[in-house]
Design an enzyme around this catalytic site. Structure first.
Site, PDB file in Angstrom:
ATOM      1  N   ASP A 182      -2.731   2.417  -6.476  1.00 12.87           N
ATOM      2  CA  ASP A 182      -1.588   2.491  -5.570  1.00 12.87           C
ATOM      3  C   ASP A 182      -1.515   1.351  -4.559  1.00 12.87           C
ATOM      4  OD1 ASP A 182      -3.794   3.231  -4.091  1.00 12.87           O
ATOM      5  OD2 ASP A 182      -2.753   4.786  -2.969  1.00 12.87           O
ATOM      6  N   GLU A 183      -2.185   0.242  -4.824  1.00 19.24           N
ATOM      7  CA  GLU A 183      -2.079  -0.884  -3.901  1.00 19.24           C
ATOM      8  C   GLU A 183      -2.355  -2.188  -4.627  1.00 19.24           C
ATOM      9  OE1 GLU A 183      -5.271  -1.458  -0.992  1.00 19.24           O
ATOM     10  OE2 GLU A 183      -6.309   0.246  -1.912  1.00 19.24           O
ATOM     11  N   ASP A 219       0.859  -1.185   0.000  1.00 19.24           N
ATOM     12  CA  ASP A 219       0.000   0.000   0.000  1.00 19.24           C
ATOM     13  C   ASP A 219       0.896   1.236   0.000  1.00 19.24           C
ATOM     14  OD1 ASP A 219      -2.145   1.681   0.156  1.00 19.24           O
ATOM     15  OD2 ASP A 219      -2.694   1.198   2.212  1.00 19.24           O
TER      16      ASP A 219
END
Length: 412
Positions: A112-113, A16
């Site tokens: 973004d993860e 993350d």
């Protein structure tokens, strides 16, 4: 090293990124380092809100969804940037390219993860060592910080990555659930929003432990069958697999240009389309992608807009081929009126290494040799009245489209 991995279970990482948009801006502009930085949708308007912010800004009390005027009141020196989504997409692509060095079993869940299944990666080191390598590589190569959760399943890995930010690495085992998770308020559990938490509290489920030990029929009556899945996760049980089919699912890559004045001179418009084709081609090649569908957008002087596309038999990525496909659409759909905006978009994307081929002057002999097979395929399909036999790449793209449609329908 193999002994550091479970004999029967799995090892899942959840990576993350920390304050992703703000971190990307700082990596792009070193002068922002250490400053209170916020990304806002309408930075110059009073009604604008904060999308995300750096940890320096958070220390001043600034948070996501806060109005810009309030954030500026709390922190007059706050630097506000308008979102640069192209920059963020570039960083996201680079991020997942790095993660792919460690395992093929990757499932992106947002820009973004993502989850990684490293159960078979013991040759690279222990789970903790792999997490440390990933974190350090992202810092060194992209200047982007992340937190990583290590756990036996997706739910616990996601929960673990939230426990220490920024730059945290947390191990969460199933045996830790009662001690670490059960005392927490139920709204702190991943997958439970405000409204669901309110429904659960109506039946006296206030903590994650209450959910884990609650009566199944009561939970189901309040929030449906999904409540039973949440109850399993509250007990540390999650049998979902990491789904690599979502890796690299770029929906489109495109570019457009708004003309400084309305233009009806076709040569000038074609020059614009050629430049747009070159731009789209560069972006495809930079990402090692190809396209099976070219789309053109024409916005006229009176703001009337049309969008037309055409599926292609073979993958293309080079600018002359993109331009030629665009020209065919242009000739068919431009009505001669002055144009305000032009756009080209590459759709139906696929990794270049997985694409079938690009037809050019050097492949016609190979195509000719394949003609007998193509004839047999056509005869079979004609006889049985359905696509009983297809190119593997065509079937793969069809399955991808079905998967994407099902995914989108879930959220409509």
């Amino acid at each position: 090293m193999r002994e550091m991995y479970p004999k029967n279970g799995r090892v899942i990482l959840h990576v993350d990124m920390n304050c992703f948009y703000a971190s990307v801006e700082i990596a792009h502009d070193a002068s922002l380092q250490g400053k209170a930085l916020a990304i806002a949708g309408n930075a110059k308007e009073r009604k604008g809100i904060i999308v995300t912010c750096s940890y320096e800004a958070r220390a001043k009390g600034i948070r996501a969804t806060m109005p810009v005027w309030e954030a500026k009141r709390l922190c007059p020196e706050l630097v506000i940037k308008h979102p640069n989504f192209e920059l963020y997409r570039e960083a996201s692509f680079a991020l997942f390219q790095i993660l792919a060095r460690f395992t093929e079993k990757i499932q992106p869940v947002s820009i973004d993860e993502g989850y990684l299944d490293i159960t078979e990666c013991y040759g690279l080191g222990s789970p903790l060592e792999i997490a440390q390598m990933i974190q350090q590589t992202l810092l060194t190569e992209l200047q982007l910080p992340c937190s990583i959760g290590i756990a036996p399943n997706l739910f616990l890995a996601k929960t673990a990555s939230d426990m220490k930010k920024p730059l945290g690495i947390t191990v969460l085992r199933k045996r830790d659930v009662q001690e670490l998770l059960w005392p927490l308020p139920v709204e702190k559990m991943h997958g439970i929003g405000k409204k669901t938490a309110e429904k659960l509290k109506d039946v006296h489920i206030h903590t994650i432990g209450d959910l884990a030990t609650g009566k199944a029929y009561i939970i189901r009556s309040m929030i449906g069958n999904h409540g039973l899945d949440l109850q399993k996760r509250a007990n540390g049980i999650d049998n979902r697999d990491v789904d690599p089919s979502q890796m690299g699912q770029y929906k489109t890559i495109g570019n457009s240009i708004t003309l400084p004045k309305d233009v009806d001179e076709e040569k000038e418009l074609l020059d614009m389309l050629e430049r747009l084709s070159q731009s789209v081609s560069r972006r495809l090649q930079k990402r090692a992608l190809v396209t099976y569908n070219i789309q053109i957008t024409i916005k006229y002087y009176n703001r009337r807009t049309i969008t037309r596309s055409k599926m292609l038999e073979n993958a293309i990525w080079e600018s002359p081929d993109i331009f030629q496909s665009t020209i065919r659409l242009w000739k068919k759909h431009w009505d001669g009126d002055p144009v305000r905006l032009l756009g080209i978009t590459a759709c139906e994307l696929e990794w270049k290494t997985e694409a079938t081929k690009q037809l050019d002057l050097f492949s016609f002999e190979e195509d000719a040799r394949a003609e007998p097979l193509l004839t047999v395929m056509e005869q079979l399909n004609s006889k049985y009245g359905t696509k009983v036999i297809q190119h593997g790449s065509q079937l793969f793209r069809q399955q991808e489209r079905t998967f994407q449609q099902n995914l989108e329908n879930k959220f409509i």
